[in-house]
Design a protein around this motif. Structure first.
Motif, PDB file in Angstrom:
ATOM      1  N   THR A  71      -8.542 -11.019  10.809  1.00  0.00           N
ATOM      2  CA  THR A  71      -7.954  -9.815  10.173  1.00  0.00           C
ATOM      3  C   THR A  71      -7.481 -10.150   8.572  1.00  0.00           C
ATOM      4  O   THR A  71      -7.617 -11.342   8.172  1.00  0.00           O
ATOM      5  CB  THR A  71      -6.588  -9.545  10.605  1.00  0.00           C
ATOM      6  OG1 THR A  71      -5.612 -10.781  10.467  1.00  0.00           O
ATOM      7  CG2 THR A  71      -6.505  -9.352  12.152  1.00  0.00           C
ATOM      8  N   ALA A  72      -7.268  -9.058   7.877  1.00  0.00           N
ATOM      9  CA  ALA A  72      -7.198  -9.493   6.306  1.00  0.00           C
ATOM     10  C   ALA A  72      -5.836 -10.224   6.035  1.00  0.00           C
ATOM     11  O   ALA A  72      -5.451 -10.809   5.185  1.00  0.00           O
ATOM     12  CB  ALA A  72      -7.057  -8.055   5.564  1.00  0.00           C
ATOM     13  N   ILE A  73      -4.918  -9.663   6.972  1.00  0.00           N
ATOM     14  CA  ILE A  73      -3.442 -10.478   6.704  1.00  0.00           C
ATOM     15  C   ILE A  73      -3.735 -12.081   6.992  1.00  0.00           C
ATOM     16  O   ILE A  73      -3.163 -12.805   6.353  1.00  0.00           O
ATOM     17  CB  ILE A  73      -2.280  -9.879   7.732  1.00  0.00           C
ATOM     18  CG1 ILE A  73      -1.284 -10.384   7.181  1.00  0.00           C
ATOM     19  CG2 ILE A  73      -2.616 -10.252   9.159  1.00  0.00           C
ATOM     20  CD1 ILE A  73      -0.568  -9.438   6.115  1.00  0.00           C
ATOM     21  N   GLN A  75      -6.451 -13.656   5.997  1.00  0.00           N
ATOM     22  CA  GLN A  75      -6.959 -14.278   5.087  1.00  0.00           C
ATOM     23  C   GLN A  75      -6.165 -14.120   3.815  1.00  0.00           C
ATOM     24  O   GLN A  75      -6.347 -15.064   2.867  1.00  0.00           O
ATOM     25  CB  GLN A  75      -8.242 -13.102   4.449  1.00  0.00           C
ATOM     26  CG  GLN A  75      -9.505 -13.168   5.679  1.00  0.00           C
ATOM     27  CD  GLN A  75      -9.984 -14.401   6.180  1.00  0.00           C
ATOM     28  OE1 GLN A  75     -10.005 -15.256   5.355  1.00  0.00           O
ATOM     29  NE2 GLN A  75     -10.145 -14.460   7.279  1.00  0.00           N
ATOM     30  N   ASN A  76      -4.994 -13.469   3.864  1.00  0.00           N
ATOM     31  CA  ASN A  76      -3.926 -13.426   2.700  1.00  0.00           C
ATOM     32  C   ASN A  76      -2.788 -14.495   3.273  1.00  0.00           C
ATOM     33  O   ASN A  76      -1.766 -14.391   2.426  1.00  0.00           O
ATOM     34  CB  ASN A  76      -3.471 -11.929   2.812  1.00  0.00           C
ATOM     35  CG  ASN A  76      -4.465 -11.002   1.964  1.00  0.00           C
ATOM     36  OD1 ASN A  76      -5.168 -11.543   1.307  1.00  0.00           O
ATOM     37  ND2 ASN A  76      -4.393  -9.816   2.398  1.00  0.00           N
ATOM     38  N   GLY A  77      -2.897 -15.327   4.089  1.00  0.00           N
ATOM     39  CA  GLY A  77      -2.194 -16.367   4.609  1.00  0.00           C
ATOM     40  C   GLY A  77      -1.084 -16.194   5.520  1.00  0.00           C
ATOM     41  O   GLY A  77      -0.280 -16.965   5.632  1.00  0.00           O
ATOM     42  N   GLY A  78      -1.111 -15.040   6.136  1.00  0.00           N
ATOM     43  CA  GLY A  78      -0.203 -14.520   7.240  1.00  0.00           C
ATOM     44  C   GLY A  78      -0.658 -15.621   8.589  1.00  0.00           C
ATOM     45  O   GLY A  78      -1.842 -16.005   8.665  1.00  0.00           O
ATOM     46  N   ARG A  79       0.250 -16.025   9.237  1.00  0.00           N
ATOM     47  CA  ARG A  79       0.001 -17.107  10.491  1.00  0.00           C
ATOM     48  C   ARG A  79       0.799 -16.641  11.465  1.00  0.00           C
ATOM     49  O   ARG A  79       2.064 -16.204  11.614  1.00  0.00           O
ATOM     50  CB  ARG A  79       0.341 -18.471  10.042  1.00  0.00           C
ATOM     51  CG  ARG A  79      -0.489 -18.794   8.781  1.00  0.00           C
ATOM     52  CD  ARG A  79      -2.054 -19.091   9.131  1.00  0.00           C
ATOM     53  NE  ARG A  79      -2.915 -19.660   8.467  1.00  0.00           N
ATOM     54  CZ  ARG A  79      -3.527 -18.882   7.394  1.00  0.00           C
ATOM     55  NH1 ARG A  79      -3.534 -17.711   7.584  1.00  0.00           N
ATOM     56  NH2 ARG A  79      -4.398 -19.574   6.637  1.00  0.00           N
ATOM     57  N   THR A 102       4.525 -13.733   7.407  1.00  0.00           N
ATOM     58  CA  THR A 102       3.569 -13.580   6.443  1.00  0.00           C
ATOM     59  C   THR A 102       3.438 -14.693   5.150  1.00  0.00           C
ATOM     60  O   THR A 102       4.265 -15.623   5.677  1.00  0.00           O
ATOM     61  CB  THR A 102       4.098 -12.374   5.337  1.00  0.00           C
ATOM     62  OG1 THR A 102       5.388 -12.712   4.728  1.00  0.00           O
ATOM     63  CG2 THR A 102       4.200 -11.059   6.175  1.00  0.00           C
ATOM     64  N   SER A 103       2.708 -14.862   4.311  1.00  0.00           N
ATOM     65  CA  SER A 103       2.514 -15.695   3.406  1.00  0.00           C
ATOM     66  C   SER A 103       3.789 -16.153   2.668  1.00  0.00           C
ATOM     67  O   SER A 103       4.198 -17.233   2.522  1.00  0.00           O
ATOM     68  CB  SER A 103       1.317 -15.612   2.360  1.00  0.00           C
ATOM     69  OG  SER A 103       1.341 -16.527   1.580  1.00  0.00           O
ATOM     70  N   ASP A 104       4.417 -15.218   2.179  1.00  0.00           N
ATOM     71  CA  ASP A 104       5.818 -15.144   1.582  1.00  0.00           C
ATOM     72  C   ASP A 104       6.687 -15.630   2.649  1.00  0.00           C
ATOM     73  O   ASP A 104       7.570 -16.409   2.066  1.00  0.00           O
ATOM     74  CB  ASP A 104       6.216 -13.590   1.094  1.00  0.00           C
ATOM     75  CG  ASP A 104       5.036 -13.262  -0.206  1.00  0.00           C
ATOM     76  OD1 ASP A 104       4.671 -13.960  -0.881  1.00  0.00           O
ATOM     77  OD2 ASP A 104       5.195 -12.004  -0.445  1.00  0.00           O
TER      78      ASP A 104
END
Length: 172
Positions: A71-73, A75-79, A102-104
């Protein structure tokens, strides 16, 4: 989505949880390590026993993770995290089988900020009572969780909750 396969019942006898129902101060709980076969959650000073994810259930996490990494999430650092403690309130800690951050949120955790996941997954097991499942579901939503999956691999069903009383049941 990949099909969740049926799990076989655990054959290990965990015995009686030695500390279920015991009172403990939060500071003591944060330093404490259980010496029985149970993992404990903290509910306003009361210890609640739970069984950690068993090896024969780990494939469920693996299947979710294998889909998630596409997923894109991701790729954006979500785990996804397995059995990570989540303080729903300053007095209540739960350990969902799977939680998403999320990454944040991950960055906030690194600074010591308590973060509540937006999405959690619980794997239904024989040790779960219906009342306990309903109570946990309400606790998650009260704390700000937006989506709760309750997965029942034996029946190949996933109950997708978007509120404590709004559910979509996915089968097979």
């Amino acid at each position: 989505m990949q099909t969740l396969l049926e799990s076989k019942p655990a054959t290990h006898d965990y015995g009686t949880p030695l500390y279920a129902g015991c009172r403990m101060e939060k500071d003591d709980f944060l330093r404490w390590e259980s010496d029985d076969n149970y993992v404990y959650e903290f509910n306003d000073g009361i210890l609640e026993s739970t069984i950690g994810m068993r090896q024969n259930e780990s494939y469920l996490f693996t299947n979710l993770e294998n889909q998630f990494i596409r997923t894109a999430i991701f790729q954006n650092g979500g785990r996804l995290r397995a059995e990570l403690e989540i303080w729903l309130t300053p007095k209540q800690m739960r350990r969902p089988d799977v939680s998403f951050f999320t990454s944040d949120q991950i960055q906030q955790m690194h600074t010591g900020t308590a973060v509540v996941s937006n999405f959690v997954v619980e794997f239904g097991s024989e040790s779960d009572s219906e009342l306990k499942s309903i109570t946990k579901r309400h606790e998650y939503f009260d704390a700000g969780v937006q989506v709760v999956w309750w997965v029942f691999p034996t029946y190949k069903e996933v109950f997708v909750y978007t509120s404590p009383k709004t559910v979509t049941i996915c089968t097979d």
